[in-house]
Design an enzyme around this catalytic site. Structure first.
Site, PDB file in Angstrom:
ATOM      1  CG  ASP A  17       9.500   1.822  -0.812  1.00 30.33           C
ATOM      2  OD1 ASP A  17      10.009   2.318   0.218  1.00 30.33           O
ATOM      3  OD2 ASP A  17       9.192   0.618  -0.901  1.00 30.33           O
ATOM      4  CG  ASN A  65       5.981   5.516   6.689  1.00 27.17           C
ATOM      5  OD1 ASN A  65       5.741   6.140   5.646  1.00 27.17           O
ATOM      6  ND2 ASN A  65       6.395   4.255   6.652  1.00 27.17           N
TER       7      ASN A  65
END
Ligand code: IPE
Ligand code: IPE
Ligand code: MG
Length: 245
Positions: A17, A65
């Site tokens: 991330d 996502n």
């Protein structure tokens, strides 16, 4: 520093991330962070193989996502394709078995085709398993396993009473991998974001503020050193764990 292999986790997973924030802090578009993140993937896979991990699972793209801006999703798909094509020689040459977990059918053909070719061609490799989580969600994967088991029960292949924790674990896409020992998340966020919800039950968690594009071999070794210092008790007492040696 090379960690003592007796204290190595067998299976490490990483929530990669912070690509977007890495880029934004430099005044760059988010996708530049994803491009730099791809380099970290290459460095970390190589390091994992060198230190002797049995399995490395990388969260590359979540089921959620897909709802990002279309341009960003398109760039991520292109980078995934580039990764499986560019790294083919490295993966085959280092005896790495590539597998993919997640809703692989949702990936566009230009990603899925080279991905599945490499999955097939690397299936006999034994040095390390590299597992890419693509269009992956932990809840989605649990539901998929439950559905598959229900179908077997409906056909009479299994009985509801046959269902054990071990049988359920095997039905997950991660079923063939070693138990998850260490879960790393970069970028300062301390949440699972739908990753390996079942598998992380007794994983050690390691959070670092480092953004994924800045994460490399040394950061992996720091995480492994932290793991080395942990006492895993699996619900037992310290005395029980120590007397078992
Ligand atoms: C991780 O970085 C990569 C993916 C989720 C595909 P992010 O893109 O989430 O970066 P931040 O968290 O917005 O900084
Ligand atoms: C998790 O990161 C997914 C990947 C790293 C592929 P996100 O950036 O999507 O997670 P949230 O939105 O911060 O929970
Ligand atoms: Mg993020």
């Amino acid at each position: 520093m090379t960690p003592d292999s007796t204290r190595l986790p067998r299976h490490v997973a990483i929530i990669m991330d912070g690509n977007g924030r890495w880029a934004q802090r430099r005044g760059l578009p988010r996708v530049d962070g994803h491009r730099r993140g791809a380099k970290s993937v290459k460095d970390v896979v190589r390091a994992a193989r060198e230190v002797g991990l049995r399995a490395l699972t990388l969260y590359a793209f979540s089921s959620q996502n897909w709802d990002r801006p279309p341009d960003e999703v398109a760039t991520l798909m292109q980078l995934l394709r580039d990764y499986v094509i560019d790294e083919r020689a490295e993966i085959m040459g280092n005896g790495i078995r590539l597998i993919a977990i997640g809703e692989v059918d949702r990936l566009p053909d230009f990603v899925r085709d080279p991905l599945l070719d490499l999955v097939r061609d690397s299936a006999g490799n034994r040095a390390m398993t590299l597992c890419l989580a693509l269009s992956y969600g932990g809840r989605e994967s649990i539901v998929a396993a439950a559905r598959a088991l229900c179908e077997l029960a409906t056909k009479g292949v299994i009985q509801p009473s046959d269902l054990t924790e071990a049988r359920f674990s095997e039905a997950l896409q991660t079923g063939g991998l070693p138990q998850l020992d260490l879960l790393i998340r970069t970028s300062g966020e301390e949440r699972l974001s739908n990753f390996l919800l079942w598998e992380a039950a007794y994983a050690e968690l390691y959070f670092t503020d480092t953004f994924w594009p800045d994460f490399g071999r040394e950061h992996l070794l720091e995480a492994l050193a932290s793991f080395d210092g942990r006492e895993r008790r699996f619900g037992l007492t310290r005395e029980q764990i120590r007397s078992a040696g």
